[in-house]
Enzyme design. Structure first.
Site, short mmCIF file in Angstrom:
data_model
loop_
_atom_site.label_atom_id
_atom_site.label_comp_id
_atom_site.label_asym_id
_atom_site.label_seq_id
_atom_site.Cartn_x
_atom_site.Cartn_y
_atom_site.Cartn_z
CG ASP A 1 -3.88 -9.40 6.99
OD1 ASP A 1 -4.94 -8.93 6.51
OD2 ASP A 1 -3.70 -10.62 7.12
CB THR B 1 -0.83 -0.01 1.32
OG1 THR B 1 -1.87 -0.97 1.20
CG2 THR B 1 -1.45 1.33 1.64
CB VAL C 1 -14.05 -3.23 1.37
CG1 VAL C 1 -13.63 -1.84 1.84
CG2 VAL C 1 -15.01 -3.14 0.18
N GLY C 2 -10.66 -3.56 1.97
CA GLY C 2 -9.65 -3.61 3.02
C GLY C 2 -9.73 -2.41 3.95
CG ASP C 3 -6.16 -1.51 6.07
OD1 ASP C 3 -6.06 -2.12 4.98
OD2 ASP C 3 -5.19 -1.02 6.66
#
Ligand code: ASP
Length: 392
Positions: free
Chosen positions: A306, A232, A261-263
């Site tokens: 993660d 990222t 959908v991630g953080d």
């Protein structure tokens, strides 16, 4: 990796009160990169790319620009660079598609937009497939409260709004790189060769301007350093008016499920920016005022790792709450959150800064591409856990 402090996990501002206080801190993803498994050329390429991003953001801050614009500028450089998992060079999901996510958040409205309600805070987008620089989209949506009143939008609707605001849309093939495609195939246990170029269909529902497919020739000359494809990019900036902005942009996790959908677009989890009034007694308040210290405390955070764990622990906003309610320093709050993630198996790191210009860059894995630049204009970068930030 032990839950100990990495080299340079915090840097004090070191500013004398008469000096302008601005600072930019960036990351290009955390992961399982190993020094022995990399070449000096690979390491130099990553650090040169980080330095370019730092200098781009620095130019904005030096000329008195907004923290928001400096952070977007730095992130755009990394979105355009195939070394990082965002924009061109992002990872593929399990279906071989690229779905990008980005966020922007400010501690207070930028001075250039005084009418912006302070309650607005930021904007994020997910499931993006056509926007060349998703960080530009997050910025455009944040600045258009009438068109995008919500803190988070997704997919074609977000892109159509962005296109109407002049945000450049491209053929999804622009994001494709051979190294990421091979990672995707390898991860699924599928043959890597021959590399077929999976040119996705171009949808015309975004009223988009399409650019030419990027030249892919350069992409063969690099190999990602991290063994497990993650990453990222992020930037947190403090400008001379004390505004803090955090911008984060990602392709997410390699072979993530379709629609995951991630953080990165979830406020409070992968990113945060906030200021609050210092809760101190009369004596401390007076002492702070005499030293020219603001009555506000503030923090900006961008995470990488993660993201599922960052979501479950609301990692980014927890840093602010620890500082505000437990009285922890930036150093303590970021390290505690990173240690807590580690205990549950959540690998990663954060970059953060406070309103005094102190910076923290803790991580709980073997490396995080990272860097800092201050008013002296010297970009300092590092990759591995035990590495000091230094000039390339
Ligand atoms: N946090 C990102 C995600 O989970 C990926 C990363 O930073 O490695 O989507």
């Amino acid at each position: 990796m032990p839950a100990s402090k990495n080299a340079n996990s915090t840097l004090k501002s070191g500013k004398k009160s008469a000096e302008p206080n601005y600072v930019l801190v960036i990351h290009g993803g955390a992961g399982t990169m190993i020094r022995e498994g990399s070449t000096p050329e690979q390491r130099a390429a990553y650090r040169a790319a980080l330095s370019r991003a730092l200098k781009a953001g620095y130019e904005v801050l030096k000329s008195g620009g907004e923290a928001m614009d400096a952070a977007v500028e730095a992130v755009s450089v990394m979105e355009d660079c195939p070394l990082f998992n965002s924009g061109h060079g992002a990872v593929f999901n399990v279906a071989g598609k690229i779905e990008l996510e980005t966020s922007l958040m400010v501690s207070k409205p930028p001075a250039s937009h005084p009418a912006m309600p302070s309650s607005r805070r930021g904007s994020s987008v997910t499931l993006i497939t056509h926007t060349r620089n998703p960080s530009h989209l997050a910025r455009a949506l944040y600045l258009a409260p009438q068109l995008a009143p919500h803190p988070m939008l997704s997919g074609a609707a977000a892109e159509a709004t962005g296109a109407s605001l002049g945000v450049l849309q491209v053929d999804p093939s622009y994001f494709w790189t051979e190294a990421r495609w091979r990672e995707h195939r390898r991860g699924l246990g599928l043959p890597e060769d021959p590399v077929e170029y999976p040119r996705p269909e171009i949808s015309d529902d975004t009223n988009s301007e399409t650019t030419e497919v990027a030249s892919l020739s350069d992409d063969k000359t690099w190999e990602p350093l991290d063994l497990m494809p993650t990453g990222t990019v992020g930037a947190v900036a403090l400008d001379i008016r004390g505004c803090i902005a955090a911008v984060t942009s990602t392709g997410g996790r390699t072979n993530k499920l379709v629609g995951r959908v991630g953080d990165t677009p979830v406020m409070g989890c992968g990113f945060w920016a906030e200021e609050w009034e210092r809760d101190s007694g009369f004596v401390k308040r007076t002492w702070d005022r005499l030293r020219g210290k603001s009555k506000y405390e503030g923090v900006g955070v961008s995470g990488t790792g993660d993201g599922d764990y960052y979501i479950r622990r609301a990692a980014a906003s927890n840093i602010a709450r620890r500082m505000q309610y437990l009285g922890e320093s930036l150093n303590e709050a970021t390290q505690n959150v990173i240690d807590d993630l580690f205990k549950e198996g959540g690998m990663g790191g954060v970059i953060a800064l406070d309103r005094d210009g102190n910076v923290a860059l803790p991580l709980n894995c073997s490396g995080m591409y990272r860097g800092v630049i201050r008013p002296d204009g010297v970009p300092l970068t590092a990759i591995f856990f035990d590495e000091q930030l230094s000039e390339l």
